[in-house]
Design a protein around this motif. Structure first.
Motif, short mmCIF file in Angstrom:
data_model
loop_
_atom_site.label_atom_id
_atom_site.label_comp_id
_atom_site.label_asym_id
_atom_site.label_seq_id
_atom_site.Cartn_x
_atom_site.Cartn_y
_atom_site.Cartn_z
N PRO A 1 0.82 -1.22 0.00
CA PRO A 1 0.00 0.00 0.00
C PRO A 1 0.85 1.27 0.00
CG PRO A 1 -0.82 -1.55 1.62
CD PRO A 1 0.49 -2.10 1.13
N LEU B 1 1.52 2.73 -3.53
CA LEU B 1 0.38 3.11 -4.38
C LEU B 1 -0.01 4.56 -4.16
CD1 LEU B 1 -1.61 -0.13 -3.89
CD2 LEU B 1 -0.91 0.79 -6.09
N PRO B 2 -0.59 5.18 -5.19
CA PRO B 2 -1.06 6.55 -5.03
C PRO B 2 -2.12 6.62 -3.91
CG PRO B 2 -1.28 5.86 -7.32
CD PRO B 2 -0.85 4.67 -6.54
N VAL C 1 -4.62 8.33 -3.87
CA VAL C 1 -5.95 8.35 -4.49
C VAL C 1 -6.54 6.95 -4.51
CG1 VAL C 1 -7.24 9.01 -6.53
CG2 VAL C 1 -5.12 10.16 -6.02
N ILE C 2 -5.71 5.99 -4.87
CA ILE C 2 -6.20 4.61 -4.98
C ILE C 2 -6.58 4.07 -3.62
CG2 ILE C 2 -5.53 2.29 -5.69
CD1 ILE C 2 -4.65 3.42 -8.13
N ILE D 1 -9.86 5.58 -2.70
CA ILE D 1 -11.02 5.02 -3.41
C ILE D 1 -11.34 3.63 -2.87
CG2 ILE D 1 -11.83 4.17 -5.64
CD1 ILE D 1 -10.08 6.39 -6.90
N VAL D 2 -10.31 2.82 -2.70
CA VAL D 2 -10.53 1.46 -2.22
C VAL D 2 -11.25 1.50 -0.87
CG1 VAL D 2 -9.37 -0.61 -1.37
CG2 VAL D 2 -8.61 0.45 -3.49
N PHE E 1 -3.11 15.06 4.03
CA PHE E 1 -4.01 15.79 3.14
C PHE E 1 -4.72 14.85 2.17
CE2 PHE E 1 -4.95 17.82 -0.91
CZ PHE E 1 -5.66 18.93 -0.53
N ASP E 2 -3.91 14.06 1.43
CA ASP E 2 -4.43 13.29 0.29
C ASP E 2 -5.62 12.40 0.66
OD1 ASP E 2 -2.16 14.45 -0.61
OD2 ASP E 2 -1.33 12.68 -1.58
N TRP F 1 -8.69 14.36 1.54
CA TRP F 1 -9.26 15.08 0.41
C TRP F 1 -10.03 14.16 -0.53
CZ3 TRP F 1 -10.15 19.90 0.61
CH2 TRP F 1 -10.56 20.58 -0.54
N ILE F 2 -9.51 12.96 -0.69
CA ILE F 2 -10.16 12.03 -1.60
C ILE F 2 -11.42 11.42 -0.98
CG2 ILE F 2 -9.87 9.80 -2.73
CD1 ILE F 2 -6.75 10.92 -2.66
N PHE G 1 -7.47 -4.79 -2.70
CA PHE G 1 -7.08 -4.64 -4.11
C PHE G 1 -7.69 -5.74 -4.96
CE2 PHE G 1 -3.61 -2.52 -1.83
CZ PHE G 1 -3.81 -1.26 -2.34
N ILE H 1 -11.20 -4.91 -5.77
CA ILE H 1 -11.37 -3.90 -6.81
C ILE H 1 -10.98 -4.47 -8.18
CG2 ILE H 1 -10.45 -1.74 -7.70
CD1 ILE H 1 -11.80 -0.57 -5.61
N GLN I 1 2.69 21.96 1.62
CA GLN I 1 1.68 22.97 1.94
C GLN I 1 2.29 24.29 2.38
OE1 GLN I 1 1.47 19.83 3.16
NE2 GLN I 1 -0.57 19.02 2.76
N ASN J 1 2.75 9.05 -8.08
CA ASN J 1 1.72 9.19 -7.05
C ASN J 1 1.36 10.63 -6.73
OD1 ASN J 1 1.89 6.47 -6.93
ND2 ASN J 1 2.84 6.36 -4.93
N PHE K 1 -0.11 14.16 -6.11
CA PHE K 1 -1.54 14.48 -6.09
C PHE K 1 -1.79 15.98 -6.03
CE2 PHE K 1 -5.46 15.06 -3.54
CZ PHE K 1 -6.36 14.58 -4.47
N SER L 1 -3.61 10.17 -11.09
CA SER L 1 -4.12 10.39 -9.73
C SER L 1 -5.29 11.37 -9.71
CB SER L 1 -2.99 10.87 -8.82
OG SER L 1 -2.43 12.05 -9.32
N MET M 1 -9.75 10.90 -9.83
CA MET M 1 -10.58 11.59 -8.85
C MET M 1 -11.70 12.38 -9.54
SD MET M 1 -9.51 14.10 -5.77
CE MET M 1 -10.01 15.59 -6.58
N ILE N 1 -14.42 10.08 -10.85
CA ILE N 1 -15.36 9.65 -9.83
C ILE N 1 -16.34 10.76 -9.49
CG2 ILE N 1 -15.50 9.04 -7.38
CD1 ILE N 1 -13.06 7.33 -7.82
N VAL O 1 -9.13 2.26 -11.35
CA VAL O 1 -8.22 1.95 -10.24
C VAL O 1 -7.25 0.84 -10.66
CG1 VAL O 1 -8.11 0.92 -7.93
CG2 VAL O 1 -9.79 2.70 -8.42
N ILE P 1 2.35 0.68 -11.33
CA ILE P 1 3.24 0.93 -10.18
C ILE P 1 3.48 -0.38 -9.42
CG2 ILE P 1 1.32 1.73 -8.69
CD1 ILE P 1 4.72 3.33 -8.48
#
Lengths: 315, 272
Positions: free
Chosen positions: A132, A135-136, A138-139, A142-143, A251-252, A255-256, B24, B27, B116, B205, B207, B223, B227, B230, B244, B251
């Motif tokens: 994990p 991985l991005p 984002v993924i 979502i998962v 953050f990521d 945010w997602i 995973f 998905i 940030q 990755n 974002f 990335s 989003m 979706i 996904v 990667i």
């Protein structure tokens, strides 16, 4: 910084030939600066300048559009101290950092202890646990949004399967639970990093001491607590600090999965900063909020350097 | 102890392996189902493997474009960060000119503060340079951001090399560029590989940078692309699952092949 590229070869050769090579070679520094130029220039313009500029912006009421940036002194800081949502966000960050760090460390340490003797399948387990991490976000987000989905998510279905229907809910939609739900996803994603650091550090633990403790009648927990943990002190400090830094910058995933909602119940400093600066165009105030992150990160980092100076961890 | 302890240990290890892998697999399976099938039986093994979902996501879902953009960013950002970091790391770690500590301290600052801390002024800088909405608007700040860690890592590697080797080559008449490219750089190869692997991962990755600077539909990497997809088609679950899958397979493939470098790199990066 002026950069000259003199012909230094003869002088360099002479020095190298006559004196013993010093710790700091003194020849041809024009070339040294030329080597530094591409990285230094890009870095100064796109990182150092914005870093300094953010301090200036925090003293203005700029909205991103006005041609003039009106100087307002410390008004933004005053506003921040009275901003309830800022304190709530900071509180969420503290919960995030404390719970997230503790949970990640506990699981990572357990797993590292389980594979200490390098059992059959070690590489496969390590590969899976660390996955994990690559991985991005984002993924991962979502998962986990799917896992939490009230209609078809694994979590509610699993609860129903074991007769706990009453526990099923829209995990990310419940203001009392959303923060913990997102945090669980973030913890899940970062266990791998803590795990590999602990695994590496455990290889340097002196097993003779453990055998000695066993002979003296120490039980498994006592051996772990009093013999293993002290020898892992540096790795534990390092992982703590890494997780603290990551935690304050989180953050990521948020945010997602929730964008700070519902009702700001997952708002963190980083998401609140983004919202103010880029969605509400309060650039000056956003910069003020970002400075809080800067200061916290610098404090944590200085603490790391202190720890690192005390003793280097060898891998 | 013996068997029961061994059994309990493996039970736990496998339990966690499932915990990390299951989401995973779920998905990936869902990517091969229709949305109706996902809603009816979310956890079933797909009845009929709908490979067409992936093709549809690639074209209609525009994931092909997004992945193309991700590749493009990696192709520019990774070599640029690596080259500039090696040059600067060599200067700071091996040549150590006056002011080295100060310059290194400045790079160190970039590792300490989060993105940030700089993103707000950086956004307006990119805007004022007319780079918003261009590929360079994403590439340039990504390279600059990568340099902090890159220079830090490469400096550490060059510092650890014996400087006498370079001096010996100089006596033999090798120029400074030659000493760097032919002698010092090959010796720093382990560091270089680590940097390439990690920077590829960071770039693939990333974002916030594309969220800020690559808002234009044609600029989105996988990335942010996924989003936004979706956001628009949240009910089309088989498409989301396909997206996904398409985003995670490259990667993960790179990770499985270069697994040791990823793990060593992340550990070394954390410990350095």
């Amino acid at each position: 910084m002026t950069v000259t590229v003199p012909r230094t070869r003869p002088r360099a050769a002479r020095r190298a030939a006559t004196g013993p090579p010093g710790r700091r070679p003194r020849r041809g520094h024009g070339i040294s600066y030329a080597f530094l130029l591409p990285a230094g220039a890009l870095y100064a313009v796109f990182i150092l300048y914005p870093l300094a500029e953010s301090v200036f912006l925090s003293l203005t009421s700029w909205d991103g559009a006005q041609p003039e940036k009106e100087f307002v002194g410390l008004a933004n800081f005053e506003r921040m101290l009275g901003d309830e949502l800022f304190w709530r966000s900071l509180g969420h960050n503290v919960v995030w950092v404390v719970l997230g760090t503790a949970a990640t460390m506990a699981v990572a340490m357990l797993l590292a202890m389980l594979v200490w003797s390098r059992p059959r399948g070690f590489t496969a387990f390590r590969t899976l646990y660390f996955m994990p991490q690559v991985l991005p976000a984002v993924i991962v987000g979502i998962v986990w949004s799917w896992i939490y989905n009230p209609a078809f998510g694994i979590l509610n279905r699993a609860l129903e399967a074991v007769g706990l229907e009453s526990w099923a809910r829209g995990w990310l939609g419940d203001p009392d639970l959303a923060l913990y739900a997102v945090l669980a996803a973030a913890v899940w994603a970062q266990i791998g990093l803590a795990f590999v650091i602990f695994t590496a550090a455990l290889q340097n633990v002196d097993t003779d001491l453990i055998d000695a403790a066993r002979v003296d009648g120490a039980n498994a927990w006592q051996r772990f607590r009093n013999v293993v943990v002290p020898q892992l002190a540096n790795a534990i400090t390092l992982v703590t600090v890494l997780l603290l830094t990551h935690g304050f910058q989180a953050f990521d995933h948020v945010w997602i999965m929730t964008k700070g909602g519902p009702d700001d119940s997952t708002q963190l400093i980083a998401t609140y900063t983004y919202q103010k600066a880029f969605m509400e165009n309060e650039v000056g105030y956003g910069a003020t909020l970002s400075l809080v992150l800067t200061v916290i990160s610098l404090i944590v980092s200085v603490a790391v350097v202190r720890v690192r100076e005390r003793e280097r961890i060898s891998l | 102890m013996g068997l029961t302890v061994q059994g309990a240990r493996y039970l736990l290890l496998i339990l966690f392996a499932v915990l990390f892998l299951m989401p995973f697999v779920w998905i990936w399976f869902s990517a091969l189902k229709s949305t109706a099938e996902i809603n009816a039986d979310p956890f079933g093994v797909p009845g009929e493997l709908m490979w067409g979902n992936l093709a549809e996501a690639w074209t209609t879902g525009r994931f092909g474009t997004y992945i193309g953009n991700s590749v493009l960013y990696a192709v520019f950002v990774v070599p640029l960060v690596t080259a500039f970091s090696c040059l600067a790391g060599y200067a700071l770690g091996a040549r150590r000119p006056p002011g080295e500590r100060l310059i290194f301290g400045a790079f160190l600052l970039g590792i300490m503060v989060p993105f940030q801390s700089i993103m707000i002024p950086q956004y307006y800088l990119i805007r004022d340079l007319d780079l918003l909405g261009t590929y360079w608007g994403v590439i340039v700040p990504s390279v600059a951001l990568g340099l902090a860690f890159g220079v830090f890592l490469m400096r550490a590697f060059f510092r650890g090399l014996p400087q006498e080797i370079g001096n010996a080559a100089r006596i033999d008449g090798a120029g400074e560029w030659r000493v760097f490219t032919r002698i010092m750089l090959p010796l720093a190869r382990p560091g270089l590989i680590t940097l390439v692997v990690l920077q590829f991962m960071f770039t693939w990755n990333m974002f916030l940078i594309p969220l800020l600077y690559g808002q234009d539909e044609n600029l989105r990497p996988i990335s942010t692309g996924i989003m936004f997809f979706i956001g628009e088609y949240s009910v089309d679950r088989s498409m989301i699952a396909s997206g996904v899958t398409l985003a995670s397979i490259p990667i993960i493939a790179v990770y499985l092949v270069l697994q040791r470098h990823f793990i060593q790199g992340m550990t070394a990066g954390a410990l350095k």
